[in-house]
Design a protein around this motif. Structure first.
Motif, PDB file in Angstrom:
ATOM      1  N   ALA A  30      13.449  -1.649  -1.478  1.00 54.05           N
ATOM      2  CA  ALA A  30      13.985  -2.356  -2.636  1.00 54.05           C
ATOM      3  C   ALA A  30      13.363  -2.683  -3.783  1.00 54.05           C
ATOM      4  N   HIS A  31      12.069  -2.112  -3.695  1.00 56.02           N
ATOM      5  CA  HIS A  31      11.330  -2.274  -4.861  1.00 56.02           C
ATOM      6  C   HIS A  31      11.357  -1.691  -6.091  1.00 56.02           C
ATOM      7  N   SER A  32      12.192  -0.620  -6.222  1.00 53.39           N
ATOM      8  CA  SER A  32      12.154   0.318  -7.111  1.00 53.39           C
ATOM      9  C   SER A  32      13.488  -0.068  -8.110  1.00 53.39           C
ATOM     10  N   PHE A  33      13.288  -0.169  -9.461  1.00 53.70           N
ATOM     11  CA  PHE A  33      14.381  -0.203 -10.244  1.00 53.70           C
ATOM     12  C   PHE A  33      15.551   0.749  -9.960  1.00 53.70           C
ATOM     13  N   TYR A  46       0.964  -1.186  -0.088  1.00 53.40           N
ATOM     14  CA  TYR A  46      -0.027   0.010   0.153  1.00 53.40           C
ATOM     15  C   TYR A  46       0.719   1.178  -0.059  1.00 53.40           C
ATOM     16  N   LEU A  47       1.826   1.082   0.700  1.00 55.47           N
ATOM     17  CA  LEU A  47       2.668   2.605   0.946  1.00 55.47           C
ATOM     18  C   LEU A  47       4.063   2.422  -0.060  1.00 55.47           C
ATOM     19  N   HIS A  48       4.135   1.775  -0.794  1.00 53.54           N
ATOM     20  CA  HIS A  48       5.421   1.711  -1.516  1.00 53.54           C
ATOM     21  C   HIS A  48       5.576   2.856  -2.277  1.00 53.54           C
ATOM     22  N   ASP A  49       4.426   3.507  -2.780  1.00 50.20           N
ATOM     23  CA  ASP A  49       4.747   5.095  -3.513  1.00 50.20           C
ATOM     24  C   ASP A  49       4.084   6.243  -2.695  1.00 50.20           C
ATOM     25  N   CYS A  50       4.165   6.055  -1.430  1.00 53.99           N
ATOM     26  CA  CYS A  50       3.747   7.133  -0.670  1.00 53.99           C
ATOM     27  C   CYS A  50       4.493   8.456  -0.693  1.00 53.99           C
ATOM     28  N   GLN A  61      11.773 -12.609  -9.511  1.00 57.75           N
ATOM     29  CA  GLN A  61      12.496 -13.599  -8.539  1.00 57.75           C
ATOM     30  C   GLN A  61      11.829 -14.834  -8.200  1.00 57.75           C
ATOM     31  N   THR A  62      10.259 -14.475  -8.053  1.00 57.97           N
ATOM     32  CA  THR A  62       9.540 -15.633  -7.713  1.00 57.97           C
ATOM     33  C   THR A  62       8.992 -16.604  -8.789  1.00 57.97           C
ATOM     34  N   PRO A  63       8.724 -17.764  -8.700  1.00 55.99           N
ATOM     35  CA  PRO A  63       8.359 -18.622  -9.841  1.00 55.99           C
ATOM     36  C   PRO A  63       7.220 -18.173 -10.325  1.00 55.99           C
ATOM     37  N   ILE A  81      18.868  -1.405  -4.987  1.00 51.60           N
ATOM     38  CA  ILE A  81      18.780  -1.832  -3.747  1.00 51.60           C
ATOM     39  C   ILE A  81      18.479  -3.350  -4.068  1.00 51.60           C
ATOM     40  N   VAL A  82      19.240  -4.554  -3.497  1.00 51.81           N
ATOM     41  CA  VAL A  82      18.842  -5.513  -3.880  1.00 51.81           C
ATOM     42  C   VAL A  82      17.918  -6.143  -2.706  1.00 51.81           C
ATOM     43  N   ALA A  83      16.731  -7.082  -3.148  1.00 46.08           N
ATOM     44  CA  ALA A  83      15.784  -7.473  -2.286  1.00 46.08           C
ATOM     45  C   ALA A  83      16.391  -8.658  -1.637  1.00 46.08           C
ATOM     46  N   GLU A  84      16.393  -8.580  -0.268  1.00 41.05           N
ATOM     47  CA  GLU A  84      17.176 -10.084   0.353  1.00 41.05           C
ATOM     48  C   GLU A  84      16.028 -10.749   1.084  1.00 41.05           C
ATOM     49  N   THR A  85      14.981 -10.179   1.387  1.00 43.19           N
ATOM     50  CA  THR A  85      14.021 -11.080   1.953  1.00 43.19           C
ATOM     51  C   THR A  85      12.674 -11.521   0.728  1.00 43.19           C
ATOM     52  N   ILE A  86      12.225 -12.605   1.340  1.00 41.47           N
ATOM     53  CA  ILE A  86      10.902 -12.942   0.383  1.00 41.47           C
ATOM     54  C   ILE A  86      10.009 -11.911   0.490  1.00 41.47           C
ATOM     55  N   GLU A  87       9.629 -11.207   1.385  1.00 42.93           N
ATOM     56  CA  GLU A  87       8.769 -10.120   1.459  1.00 42.93           C
ATOM     57  C   GLU A  87       8.867  -9.054   0.200  1.00 42.93           C
ATOM     58  N   ALA A  88      10.441  -8.754   0.325  1.00 38.80           N
ATOM     59  CA  ALA A  88      10.738  -7.714  -0.746  1.00 38.80           C
ATOM     60  C   ALA A  88      10.894  -8.433  -2.015  1.00 38.80           C
ATOM     61  N   LYS A  89      11.000  -9.293  -2.206  1.00 40.71           N
ATOM     62  CA  LYS A  89      11.122  -9.921  -3.686  1.00 40.71           C
ATOM     63  C   LYS A  89       9.674 -10.099  -4.154  1.00 40.71           C
ATOM     64  N   VAL A  90       8.636 -10.356  -3.156  1.00 44.23           N
ATOM     65  CA  VAL A  90       7.269 -10.495  -3.534  1.00 44.23           C
ATOM     66  C   VAL A  90       6.738  -9.117  -4.029  1.00 44.23           C
ATOM     67  N   LEU A  91       7.077  -7.978  -3.229  1.00 40.34           N
ATOM     68  CA  LEU A  91       6.446  -6.662  -3.549  1.00 40.34           C
ATOM     69  C   LEU A  91       7.299  -6.134  -4.867  1.00 40.34           C
ATOM     70  N   GLN A  92       8.573  -6.557  -5.107  1.00 39.41           N
ATOM     71  CA  GLN A  92       9.226  -6.147  -6.135  1.00 39.41           C
ATOM     72  C   GLN A  92       8.800  -6.536  -7.482  1.00 39.41           C
ATOM     73  N   ASP A  93       8.429  -7.972  -7.068  1.00 37.51           N
ATOM     74  CA  ASP A  93       7.665  -8.580  -8.444  1.00 37.51           C
ATOM     75  C   ASP A  93       6.353  -8.309  -9.010  1.00 37.51           C
ATOM     76  N   ALA A  94       5.649  -7.928  -7.585  1.00 42.97           N
ATOM     77  CA  ALA A  94       4.147  -7.367  -7.849  1.00 42.97           C
ATOM     78  C   ALA A  94       4.249  -5.991  -8.525  1.00 42.97           C
ATOM     79  N   ASP A  95       5.077  -5.377  -8.112  1.00 41.70           N
ATOM     80  CA  ASP A  95       5.192  -3.950  -8.672  1.00 41.70           C
ATOM     81  C   ASP A  95       5.739  -4.136 -10.175  1.00 41.70           C
TER      82      ASP A  95
END
Length: 214
Positions: A107-110, A59-63, A187-189, A114-128
């Motif tokens: 880490a979500h932004s190109f 929700y807040l990734h573009d706040c 990053q996620t399958p 910043i490298v996404a190191e957690t699964i939560e960061a990878k999920v948000l990065q992929d979703a965006d």
């Protein structure tokens, strides 16, 4: 506890509606936020990511809003992370999730690098990033280009066949500079599979466009 998180989600959505109204941009509006949240939830279920981190981060990734043309644009995700924690602190959101939320947003932004190191960061990065592909990706690309007053394509060489693509000069070059490469960086399958399908749509769009403009 479930009711509490539902209430928090409702508050965050209302907050982002207001932020988006203050900074009108169809490519980064509340509909974009909602699509990213939905995709992040789906990926979280498949990847066993913590929704207590993923949902507020989505929700807040573009706040924090900084124009694409602004020299500080590369810092926007880190600034959003900082602002997000301030918002969540005011809402008395459990601070044990703060580090995970901040990292996911940063880490979500190109452009952050910043490298996404957690699964939560990878999920948000992929979703965006998925939201930049497929039919909605085409719409967002040309919407943003219109806002920046860029032409649809180069009249002399629309497909950058004899020049280096430059998406600062026209919209179509953004396909060659970035969009066609995104799927390989997911990053996620599940996101990789979805990204592959959406990239096929981008290629089909380019084929159709070529038949109409050349």
């Amino acid at each position: 506890m479930a009711k509490y998180f539902e209430e928090i989600e409702s508050v965050l959505k209302k907050l982002m509606v207001e932020i988006c109204k203050e900074n009108p941009d169809p490519s980064h509006d509340i509909l974009h936020i909602e699509r990213v949240v939905r995709a992040a939830k789906k990926l979280s279920e498949l990847e066993n990511a913590d929704l207590n981190i993923v949902v507020p981060a989505a929700y807040l990734h573009d706040c924090e809003v900084i124009e694409k043309s602004d020299p500080q644009r590369s810092q926007v995700s880190s600034l959003s992370a900082k602002k997000a924690l301030g918002i969540l602190k005011e809402l008395k959101y459990p601070e044990k999730y703060f580090d995970g939320i901040a990292h996911a947003i940063a880490a979500h932004s190109f452009s952050s690098g910043i490298v996404a190191e957690t699964i939560e960061a990878k999920v948000l990065q992929d979703a965006d990033r998925l939201d930049g592909l497929g039919a909605i990706g085409v719409a967002r690309c040309f919407s943003l280009g219109g806002k920046l007053n860029r032409p649809f394509y180069s009249d002399e060489d629309p497909y950058a066949e004899s020049r280096t693509p430059d998406d600062n000069t026209n919209n179509l070059d953004h396909f060659f500079v970035k969009l066609l490469k995104v799927a390989n960086k997911l990053q996620t399958p599940a996101a990789k599979e979805d990204g592959r399908k959406r990239t096929e749509f981008l290629k089909a769009f380019l084929t159709q466009l070529r038949s109409e403009i050349l």
